[in-house]
Write a protein that holds these residues in place. Structure first.
Motif, PDB file in Angstrom:
ATOM      1  N   GLY A 290     -26.995  -9.889   4.285  1.00  0.00           N
ATOM      2  CA  GLY A 290     -27.131 -10.932   5.145  1.00  0.00           C
ATOM      3  C   GLY A 290     -27.370 -10.367   6.363  1.00  0.00           C
ATOM      4  O   GLY A 290     -28.130  -9.321   7.058  1.00  0.00           O
ATOM      5  N   LEU A 291     -27.447 -11.319   6.999  1.00  0.00           N
ATOM      6  CA  LEU A 291     -27.387 -11.830   8.279  1.00  0.00           C
ATOM      7  C   LEU A 291     -26.086 -11.362   9.262  1.00  0.00           C
ATOM      8  O   LEU A 291     -24.856 -10.943   8.967  1.00  0.00           O
ATOM      9  CB  LEU A 291     -28.486 -12.363   8.950  1.00  0.00           C
ATOM     10  CG  LEU A 291     -29.810 -12.585   8.408  1.00  0.00           C
ATOM     11  CD1 LEU A 291     -30.262 -14.233   9.036  1.00  0.00           C
ATOM     12  CD2 LEU A 291     -30.238 -11.490   8.944  1.00  0.00           C
ATOM     13  N   GLN A 292     -26.071 -12.343  10.771  1.00  0.00           N
ATOM     14  CA  GLN A 292     -24.914 -12.014  11.228  1.00  0.00           C
ATOM     15  C   GLN A 292     -24.115 -12.795  10.896  1.00  0.00           C
ATOM     16  O   GLN A 292     -23.522 -13.455   9.767  1.00  0.00           O
ATOM     17  CB  GLN A 292     -25.242 -12.631  12.802  1.00  0.00           C
ATOM     18  CG  GLN A 292     -26.262 -12.439  13.285  1.00  0.00           C
ATOM     19  CD  GLN A 292     -26.761 -13.602  14.470  1.00  0.00           C
ATOM     20  OE1 GLN A 292     -26.144 -14.110  14.652  1.00  0.00           O
ATOM     21  NE2 GLN A 292     -27.952 -12.581  15.026  1.00  0.00           N
ATOM     22  N   ASP A 293     -22.583 -11.939  11.048  1.00  0.00           N
ATOM     23  CA  ASP A 293     -21.323 -12.929  11.124  1.00  0.00           C
ATOM     24  C   ASP A 293     -21.108 -12.547   9.765  1.00  0.00           C
ATOM     25  O   ASP A 293     -19.694 -11.379   9.414  1.00  0.00           O
ATOM     26  CB  ASP A 293     -21.186 -14.301  11.553  1.00  0.00           C
ATOM     27  CG  ASP A 293     -21.687 -14.206  12.251  1.00  0.00           C
ATOM     28  OD1 ASP A 293     -20.972 -14.207  13.786  1.00  0.00           O
ATOM     29  OD2 ASP A 293     -22.137 -15.748  12.883  1.00  0.00           O
ATOM     30  N   HIS A 294     -21.525 -12.120   8.629  1.00  0.00           N
ATOM     31  CA  HIS A 294     -21.134 -10.872   7.591  1.00  0.00           C
ATOM     32  C   HIS A 294     -22.188 -10.520   6.863  1.00  0.00           C
ATOM     33  O   HIS A 294     -22.883 -10.822   5.520  1.00  0.00           O
ATOM     34  CB  HIS A 294     -20.938 -12.801   6.359  1.00  0.00           C
ATOM     35  CG  HIS A 294     -20.194 -12.009   5.262  1.00  0.00           C
ATOM     36  ND1 HIS A 294     -19.265 -11.148   4.972  1.00  0.00           N
ATOM     37  CD2 HIS A 294     -19.798 -11.833   4.019  1.00  0.00           C
ATOM     38  CE1 HIS A 294     -18.959 -10.912   4.280  1.00  0.00           C
ATOM     39  NE2 HIS A 294     -19.260 -11.575   3.481  1.00  0.00           N
ATOM     40  N   CYS A 295     -22.410  -8.923   7.675  1.00  0.00           N
ATOM     41  CA  CYS A 295     -23.768  -8.236   7.167  1.00  0.00           C
ATOM     42  C   CYS A 295     -23.014  -6.847   6.265  1.00  0.00           C
ATOM     43  O   CYS A 295     -22.221  -6.451   7.342  1.00  0.00           O
ATOM     44  CB  CYS A 295     -24.445  -8.301   8.012  1.00  0.00           C
ATOM     45  SG  CYS A 295     -25.679  -6.851   8.106  1.00  0.00           S
ATOM     46  N   TRP A 296     -23.548  -6.895   5.424  1.00  0.00           N
ATOM     47  CA  TRP A 296     -23.333  -5.473   4.807  1.00  0.00           C
ATOM     48  C   TRP A 296     -24.220  -4.371   4.560  1.00  0.00           C
ATOM     49  O   TRP A 296     -25.117  -5.325   4.725  1.00  0.00           O
ATOM     50  CB  TRP A 296     -22.705  -5.549   3.000  1.00  0.00           C
ATOM     51  CG  TRP A 296     -21.512  -6.558   2.826  1.00  0.00           C
ATOM     52  CD1 TRP A 296     -20.448  -7.961   3.546  1.00  0.00           C
ATOM     53  CD2 TRP A 296     -19.954  -5.160   3.141  1.00  0.00           C
ATOM     54  NE1 TRP A 296     -19.379  -7.350   3.555  1.00  0.00           N
ATOM     55  CE2 TRP A 296     -18.588  -6.290   3.256  1.00  0.00           C
ATOM     56  CE3 TRP A 296     -18.870  -3.897   2.831  1.00  0.00           C
ATOM     57  CZ2 TRP A 296     -17.834  -5.367   3.424  1.00  0.00           C
ATOM     58  CZ3 TRP A 296     -18.310  -3.362   2.819  1.00  0.00           C
ATOM     59  CH2 TRP A 296     -17.403  -4.385   3.128  1.00  0.00           C
ATOM     60  N   VAL A 297     -23.729  -3.455   4.954  1.00  0.00           N
ATOM     61  CA  VAL A 297     -24.901  -2.857   4.777  1.00  0.00           C
ATOM     62  C   VAL A 297     -24.104  -1.863   2.998  1.00  0.00           C
ATOM     63  O   VAL A 297     -23.268  -0.826   3.397  1.00  0.00           O
ATOM     64  CB  VAL A 297     -24.827  -0.975   6.057  1.00  0.00           C
ATOM     65  CG1 VAL A 297     -25.768  -0.503   5.569  1.00  0.00           C
ATOM     66  CG2 VAL A 297     -25.456  -2.264   6.858  1.00  0.00           C
ATOM     67  N   HIS A 298     -25.005  -0.990   2.410  1.00  0.00           N
ATOM     68  CA  HIS A 298     -24.819  -0.364   1.061  1.00  0.00           C
ATOM     69  C   HIS A 298     -26.255   1.230   0.995  1.00  0.00           C
ATOM     70  O   HIS A 298     -27.210   0.918   0.977  1.00  0.00           O
ATOM     71  CB  HIS A 298     -25.093  -0.898   0.421  1.00  0.00           C
ATOM     72  CG  HIS A 298     -24.432  -1.834  -0.375  1.00  0.00           C
ATOM     73  ND1 HIS A 298     -23.841  -2.215  -1.295  1.00  0.00           N
ATOM     74  CD2 HIS A 298     -24.751  -3.312  -0.014  1.00  0.00           C
ATOM     75  CE1 HIS A 298     -22.985  -3.526  -0.730  1.00  0.00           C
ATOM     76  NE2 HIS A 298     -23.135  -4.387  -0.551  1.00  0.00           N
ATOM     77  N   ALA A 299     -25.031   3.002   1.194  1.00  0.00           N
ATOM     78  CA  ALA A 299     -25.905   3.522   2.072  1.00  0.00           C
ATOM     79  C   ALA A 299     -25.329   4.328   0.678  1.00  0.00           C
ATOM     80  O   ALA A 299     -25.186   4.521   0.352  1.00  0.00           O
ATOM     81  CB  ALA A 299     -25.434   3.377   2.847  1.00  0.00           C
ATOM     82  N   ARG A 300     -26.934   4.913   0.532  1.00  0.00           N
ATOM     83  CA  ARG A 300     -26.970   6.684  -0.818  1.00  0.00           C
ATOM     84  C   ARG A 300     -27.734   7.281   0.026  1.00  0.00           C
ATOM     85  O   ARG A 300     -28.512   7.274   1.585  1.00  0.00           O
ATOM     86  CB  ARG A 300     -28.015   6.013  -1.979  1.00  0.00           C
ATOM     87  CG  ARG A 300     -27.780   7.033  -2.570  1.00  0.00           C
ATOM     88  CD  ARG A 300     -28.552   7.047  -4.225  1.00  0.00           C
ATOM     89  NE  ARG A 300     -28.708   7.770  -4.417  1.00  0.00           N
ATOM     90  CZ  ARG A 300     -28.120   8.731  -5.372  1.00  0.00           C
ATOM     91  NH1 ARG A 300     -26.894   7.990  -5.697  1.00  0.00           N
ATOM     92  NH2 ARG A 300     -28.038   9.894  -6.482  1.00  0.00           N
ATOM     93  N   GLY A 301     -27.219   8.565  -0.058  1.00  0.00           N
ATOM     94  CA  GLY A 301     -27.798   9.638   0.392  1.00  0.00           C
ATOM     95  C   GLY A 301     -28.081  10.748  -0.370  1.00  0.00           C
ATOM     96  O   GLY A 301     -27.616  10.824  -1.698  1.00  0.00           O
ATOM     97  N   CYS A 302     -29.229  11.676  -0.183  1.00  0.00           N
ATOM     98  CA  CYS A 302     -29.385  12.224  -1.963  1.00  0.00           C
ATOM     99  C   CYS A 302     -28.523  13.341  -1.923  1.00  0.00           C
ATOM    100  O   CYS A 302     -28.229  13.851  -2.836  1.00  0.00           O
ATOM    101  CB  CYS A 302     -30.858  13.141  -0.789  1.00  0.00           C
ATOM    102  SG  CYS A 302     -32.694  12.353  -1.194  1.00  0.00           S
ATOM    103  N   VAL A 303     -27.879  14.013  -0.924  1.00  0.00           N
ATOM    104  CA  VAL A 303     -26.949  14.922  -0.820  1.00  0.00           C
ATOM    105  C   VAL A 303     -25.941  14.576   0.027  1.00  0.00           C
ATOM    106  O   VAL A 303     -25.788  13.880   0.839  1.00  0.00           O
ATOM    107  CB  VAL A 303     -27.244  16.023  -0.350  1.00  0.00           C
ATOM    108  CG1 VAL A 303     -28.441  16.970  -0.880  1.00  0.00           C
ATOM    109  CG2 VAL A 303     -27.649  16.090   1.175  1.00  0.00           C
ATOM    110  N   VAL A 304     -24.430  14.926  -0.150  1.00  0.00           N
ATOM    111  CA  VAL A 304     -22.727  14.515   0.763  1.00  0.00           C
ATOM    112  C   VAL A 304     -23.441  14.452   2.170  1.00  0.00           C
ATOM    113  O   VAL A 304     -23.085  13.428   3.027  1.00  0.00           O
ATOM    114  CB  VAL A 304     -22.313  15.442   0.344  1.00  0.00           C
ATOM    115  CG1 VAL A 304     -21.092  15.047   1.433  1.00  0.00           C
ATOM    116  CG2 VAL A 304     -21.693  14.794  -1.333  1.00  0.00           C
ATOM    117  N   GLY A 305     -24.155  15.706   2.793  1.00  0.00           N
ATOM    118  CA  GLY A 305     -24.369  15.769   4.096  1.00  0.00           C
ATOM    119  C   GLY A 305     -25.387  14.081   4.733  1.00  0.00           C
ATOM    120  O   GLY A 305     -25.020  14.513   5.408  1.00  0.00           O
TER     121      GLY A 305
END
Length: 116
Positions: free
Chosen positions: A86-101
């Motif tokens: 999405g764009l403005q006003d209702h944008c979500w980021v989904h994130a993944r790391g290789c390790v917890v850090g």
């Protein structure tokens, strides 16, 4: 622009090879709950996202499930993968790391109300 077909499906990428790449990225993003998190991204943090993460060279595309989450854009940095829906006003980021850090770095880069 998202156009719905007569069967209710929304086309989201114009080439099958791009669809496969997007599917692999999505599956890797949501694979392990301990290395995944999500956050509604305030507009003020979008410049930080652009400054700290490189845009993955996939075209903007519609969210397969809903026009509300469109466009979908991918970003990356060493050990980190993000999907912005999405764009403005209702944008979500989904994130993944290789390790917890790596996931902790993402949370620090984009401070907000992370889900997990």
């Amino acid at each position: 622009m998202v156009v719905e077909s007569h069967q209710g499906w929304m086309p989201f990428l114009d080439r099958m090879s791009l669809a496969w790449v997007e599917m692999v990225l999505s599956e890797s993003l949501f694979g392990d709950d301990t290395l995944y998190d999500a956050c509604e991204l305030p507009d003020a943090l979008v410049p930080r996202l652009h400054a700290r993460y490189a845009r993955v060279e996939l075209p903007d595309h519609a969210m397969w499930a809903s026009e509300e989450g469109s466009p979908v854009r991918w970003y990356a940095a060493p050990g980190r993968l993000l999907r912005r829906d999405g764009l403005q006003d209702h944008c979500w980021v989904h994130a993944r790391g290789c390790v917890v850090g790596d996931l902790e770095v993402i949370r620090a880069d984009l401070p907000g109300s992370w889900v997990c």
